[in-house]
Motif scaffolding. Sequence first.
Motif, PDB file in Angstrom:
ATOM      1  N   SER A  21     -16.696  32.049-116.904  1.00  0.00           N
ATOM      2  CA  SER A  21     -18.012  31.555-117.352  1.00  0.00           C
ATOM      3  C   SER A  21     -18.608  32.475-118.414  1.00  0.00           C
ATOM      4  CB  SER A  21     -18.966  31.434-116.163  1.00  0.00           C
ATOM      5  OG  SER A  21     -18.453  30.511-115.220  1.00  0.00           O
ATOM      6  N   ILE A  34     -23.385  29.623-115.141  1.00  0.00           N
ATOM      7  CA  ILE A  34     -23.974  30.775-114.483  1.00  0.00           C
ATOM      8  C   ILE A  34     -22.918  31.829-114.178  1.00  0.00           C
ATOM      9  CG2 ILE A  34     -25.924  29.446-113.616  1.00  0.00           C
ATOM     10  CD1 ILE A  34     -24.755  29.602-110.825  1.00  0.00           C
ATOM     11  N   THR A  42     -19.020  29.465-109.878  1.00  0.00           N
ATOM     12  CA  THR A  42     -19.008  28.163-110.542  1.00  0.00           C
ATOM     13  C   THR A  42     -18.523  27.096-109.584  1.00  0.00           C
ATOM     14  OG1 THR A  42     -18.561  29.244-112.642  1.00  0.00           O
ATOM     15  CG2 THR A  42     -18.046  26.899-112.505  1.00  0.00           C
ATOM     16  N   ASP A  61     -15.614  24.737-118.435  1.00  0.00           N
ATOM     17  CA  ASP A  61     -15.507  25.875-117.521  1.00  0.00           C
ATOM     18  C   ASP A  61     -15.145  25.294-116.155  1.00  0.00           C
ATOM     19  OD1 ASP A  61     -15.696  28.373-116.377  1.00  0.00           O
ATOM     20  OD2 ASP A  61     -17.883  28.383-116.297  1.00  0.00           O
TER      21      ASP A  61
HETATM   22 MG   LIG Z   1     -17.613  30.861-113.252  1.00  0.00          MG
END
Ligand SMILES: [Mg+2]
Length: 298
Positions: A21, A34, A42, A61
């Motif tokens: 991320s 985040i 995540t 992501d």
């Molecule tokens: Mg992540």
Amino acid sequence: MTEPFRAGYVAVVGYPNVGKSTLANRLLGAKISIVTSKPQTTRHRVLGIVNRPAYQMVLMDTPGLLTSAPNALDAAMMREIAETVAGADVLCVVAEPRPDMLGGPAALIERVRAAGRPAVLAINKVDGVARKETLLPLIERASKAFAWGAVVPISARDGANVEVLEAECAKLLPVSPPLYPGDQLSDRPERFFVAEIIREKIFKIFAEEVPYAAAVEIEDFSEREGRKDHIKAVIWVEKESQKGILIGRGGVALKRVGTEARAEIETFLERPVYLELTVHVKEKWRREGDFVRRLGYP
Ligand SMILES: [Mg+2]
Ligand SMILES: Nc1nc2c(ncn2[C@@H]2O[C@H](COP(=O)(O)OP(=O)(O)OP(=O)(O)O)[C@@H](O)[C@H]2O)c(=O)[nH]1
């Protein structure tokens, strides 16, 4: 002759906590996903769009790859990875500079081979490697394991070599016109980011148990003419004890979540908001497929 325009989907994949991320945010130049120091932060695939003169890279992501999926939430996350990889044109595999970076549980390298997609390997967190010469054998070993488009040592945190990585991924994109309008940064609605910001604060403020048992649902998001937007969010946890911790004595803990989240939400939305947080208990919600879906997980 000018190079043809390229556009396509790049899935950022790897084990938990390797910096996927952080890298996605760095490439996007915006905080879309985040980031916390805890693994399994995540939960959703997040789509962010990198627009450049010569290409458009649609970044996805993903949650970290797990060995096993003990509950409905974990299972949903693993399905999400599989779907994202299936929909990707290019894989950007992120790993930490360690001898076992591609092996270990659920063998990442096997997933990469099975995907049948061109892939670039980013060896992240090299800022933490004191002796850079120790990277060479790692790069060599990784290069033998797969026909990577490139193996690039990077630091997602300070940005070192991230441009090189981006260029290597871009080379592998298909020749295509742009897939999204040039001014669009994400396909997620504002309320998704608002919920994620609240969840990130919970991850940062509380220890072990609470963050993993917490989910955030936006119950109401109303824009009000001449007044602050009203956002009503419910934080779901699995036990009364977790609810107690989240609220804290005299409500101080929840207040802190609210204050920190509101500041960041206002920065994100570029307008003031009124944020109302409540905590509800839904026993073992992570094991209930229907509830997990209601919260927007696949
Ligand atoms: Mg992540
Ligand atoms: N030293 C260092 N730390 C980094 C770097 N990139 C990420 N981190 C840290 O690693 C931790 C995990 O980062 P994330 O970006 O949340 O990792 P992730 O792979 O998305 O994690 P999950 O979503 O939980 O699978 C955070 O504490 C980051 O600050 C880096 O280049 N160097």
